[in-house]
Design an enzyme around this catalytic site. Sequence first.
Site, PDB file in Angstrom:
ATOM      1  N   HIS A   1       0.858  -1.176   0.000  1.00  5.82           N
ATOM      2  CA  HIS A   1       0.000   0.000   0.000  1.00  5.82           C
ATOM      3  C   HIS A   1       0.893   1.225   0.000  1.00  5.82           C
ATOM      4  CE1 HIS A   1      -3.052   2.887   1.196  1.00  5.82           C
ATOM      5  NE2 HIS A   1      -3.977   1.957   1.070  1.00  5.82           N
TER       6      HIS A   1
ATOM      7  N   ARG B   1      -6.512  10.334   0.033  1.00  4.36           N
ATOM      8  CA  ARG B   1      -6.339  10.821  -1.342  1.00  4.36           C
ATOM      9  C   ARG B   1      -7.675  10.946  -2.055  1.00  4.36           C
ATOM     10  NH1 ARG B   1      -3.150   6.512  -3.450  1.00  4.36           N
ATOM     11  NH2 ARG B   1      -3.339   5.547  -1.397  1.00  4.36           N
TER      12      ARG B   1
END
Lengths: 640, 258
Positions: A262, A282
């Site tokens: 990740h 994000r």
Amino acid sequence: MTSSTSASDRHPMTGNEMSGESAGGMERHQYDVVVIGAGGAGLRSAIAAHDAGAKVAIVCKSLLGKAHTVMAEGGIAASMGNVYPEDNWEVHFRDTMRGGKMLNNWRMAQLHAQEAPERVMELEDWGALFDRTDDGLISQRDFGGHKYARLAHVGDRTGLEMIRTLQQRAVQLGIDVFMECTITDVMLDKGAGDPKVSGAFGYWRETGRFILFEAPSVILATGGIGKSFKVTSNSWEYTGDGHALAMRAGASLINMEFVQFHPTGMVWPPSVKGLLVTESVRGDGGILRNSEGKRFMFDYIPEFFKAETADTIEEADRWYDDKTNNRRPPELLPRDEVARAINSEIKAGRGTPHGGIFLDIASRRTPEFIRKRLPSMYHQFKELADVDITAEPMEIGPTCHYVMGGVEVDADTQESGVTGLYAVGECSGGMHGSNRLGGNSLGDLLVFGKRAGEAATAYTNSLGASLPKVDEADVKAAQASALAPFEVEGGENPYTIQSDLQQSMNDLVGIIRTGAELEESLTEIEAFKERAKRMVVEGHRQYNPGWHLAIDLRNMLIVSECIAKAALARQESRGGHTRDDFPGPNAEWGTKNLVVNLNAAGTGVDLHEKPLPVMPDELKKYFETPAAPPPVEPVETKES
Amino acid sequence: MAYRLKMRIWRGDKDGGALGDYDVEVSEGEVVLDAIHRVQATQAGDLAVRWNCKAGKCGSCSAEVNGKPRLMCMCRLSDFDEEETITVTPMRSFPVIRDLVTDVSFNYEKAKELPSFSPPPRDADNKRRMQQIDVERGQEFRKCIECFLCQNTCHVVRDHEENKKAFAGPRFFLRYAELDMHPLDTNDRRELAQDAAGLGMCNITKCCTEVCPEGIKITDNAIIPMKERVADKKFDPLVWLGNKIGVRNKDNEGRTEL
Ligand SMILES: Cc1cc2nc3c(=O)[nH]c(=O)nc-3n(C[C@H](O)[C@H](O)[C@H](O)COP(=O)(O)OP(=O)(O)OC[C@H]3O[C@@H](n4cnc5c(N)ncnc54)[C@H](O)[C@@H]3O)c2cc1C
Ligand code: SF4
Ligand code: SF4
Ligand code: FES
């Protein structure tokens, strides 16, 4: 002290239910279906098996409600079309396949996309309280690789909502749960014909006492393998037990070279290094910057995603409010792309003081917005790093997060190559191809959990009275093998071997790989295997983590070997597998999966190639035409 | 930077035990659970402790640190003086299994006694509609990570084993309140909460709220409103007014009493 409940049929010390025959220091239980794992996949399978009429048991290493699923943050991908009515299973299917770089089992990707919306609605029927849109429907959020806002969520604690809902449902249905009980072997009837599952063997963590389940169907739902890496978002449970159990029972694993790093794990302080920072940061507007303050993702847009990714800051920033006329910001590329980009920036010396990259939402959204949308991230940074994410950027770096590889299963039933053995959730393989899109795991657990529970029940029912038998010699062998670490004298501490293995996997089989390092890693794994033979544990069998680790470590070693071997064989870069010596994808490799089995001696891993299942033409069409036209006006703003 | 921490950790089982002294190296940014893990990895391989997420999300690592009920993974060493000895003991209200691990099955038993959510059919388009504002109260309660620290702290059962039978505890009052405030639930659990779950035994001392690592206002937002709903069940002027002016109020309408 006494427990509040009647003592008779419960364990005197732990309160665990102890009903059933208990002879020879071991209890026995009979079930139609035994589910190993109480995460989303295990719970959903058990509920389905129960609903189909089976007598079912759930077995898990931790307490109920503590499985990894509880940590999932962002959401469940399902094309319900609540925010973008033009979203549908076809678009979700296409996103999933493209995210997996076309290496996915197309049938699993299709079933998942088709069935996820109804599985999410069921959670709501069972009491889940998802965040809402303005018109009262389940809200859906943006995530990397998904064309439309598609993730059903509850703030950034979706996994908690999911596991609690399923747990409460299972409790309501009265399904038996064996908590803090670890399965170490799947039992087989090796009599006439092909071997068939006959049960599962394990021990109670509290007492060290052995337990045998006699059952013709066993569903593995044990989650992932991340604990084999030093920097990981995964907990102690992720030792690849289901992967290893399946292999030892004769099943094969697929896609093991694909491990998802990740892009955003915490890097500071050291004690929380690897802890996940959700992609929602994000999705909700956060951007990545290097130490020079540059928003560097624009330099890393790959050819494959050029057409759908914004190439200027202006366009990227407009996208959050106007998806019609703008393309996605590059921060929301699939995880493998973002993780590699971050890795390159750090390697090029543009990292932060603690060796990460800046993730900045403070300068882009109001403190109120951040606290509302990302409450647990706010809390996590405040409590663990003294960082106020509404005022300053976070420091982040890649962390081992998810394994795409797992037990090779039939797409419709989740049955492995061994009759009666099923695998579902993170421990199964195929669905996500070479890279999983965020939100697609939680959907996977629900969709295939239901299918596995139903298929396992149907199989058990089909057997009538002729049930496969547990071989008592195997039970003896399983006991001896579990107790072996107590017999050794002057051997090595399992904690030391585990930490050396984690370091080695991180250094040699990490996010960027080379042939030489992978070969070195295989040599090191052989050495760890030797050391593991001489492991010693102190103390006795009652709640002894050292002993538990010694047992788990064997699984970690075999799974690590699978990963390293498959990674060495795949001479290309694709999704969660990046080879410095073979940059870029290779069309030939794009047509095949790598399959691993336990070798005949049971001491190592054999590997072979297998062509991908062929996608029917009516699905192929989604990949021939250019991307569908951009969506029209959203029906509501996403800030609901 | 790195320093040697003095720790006292309770070691033992149901037959008794004692605090053991440990001296362990710790460094900047670490939490109590890190120190415990280092003791485990280097000095006491069989030291029993529960944990999973190490991020305050799973509620496994509950214990008492210097007598205070805490999640060990969210308990930073920097909150203590470097010279200070940190004492870690298991949760006191639950029977010890071994070392820091307690038998929390009480809570799982109580969970079984609670009638579950019971919704009406879906809307015609197969969806359900609820407004964000209406789900938010329930969402606060569903943040509960089942660490059981509130259960451990509540004086009704702390050192009062005899009360456990009749008392579900704050964690489950939260659950009753959550269901009671669910916009779609069709059951009325007020009598049950009051009688079977022992809501009446709570005298709103708020100790549970104080220890909740999720910051849930257990007493103010769940217990007190729940008590009011129970008390007002017979005559509720607000319900009466609500009905008069056409505000949807589900308190007495269309619910099945359990
Ligand atoms: C921090 C984090 C955030 C994430 N966020 C998201 C997200 O937003 N969206 C998304 O889709 N995915 C997300 N994921 C991925 C997703 O959460 C996991 O892939 C998924 O929850 C795995 O579920 P599972 O049911 O397969 O396994 P788990 O939930 O891990 O459950 C495994 C179960 O198996 C049991 N078990 C294991 N071995 C044994 C054994 N030998 N004997 C008995 N029991 C055993 C364990 O005790 C446990 O109960 C996230 C993952 C992490 C770590
Ligand atoms: S407020 Fe009630 S439930 Fe909470 S600690 Fe006090 S008496 Fe117990
Ligand atoms: S209400 Fe708070 S203290 Fe009680 S179990 Fe839940 S999270 Fe823990
Ligand atoms: S380990 Fe999960 S809350 Fe502490």
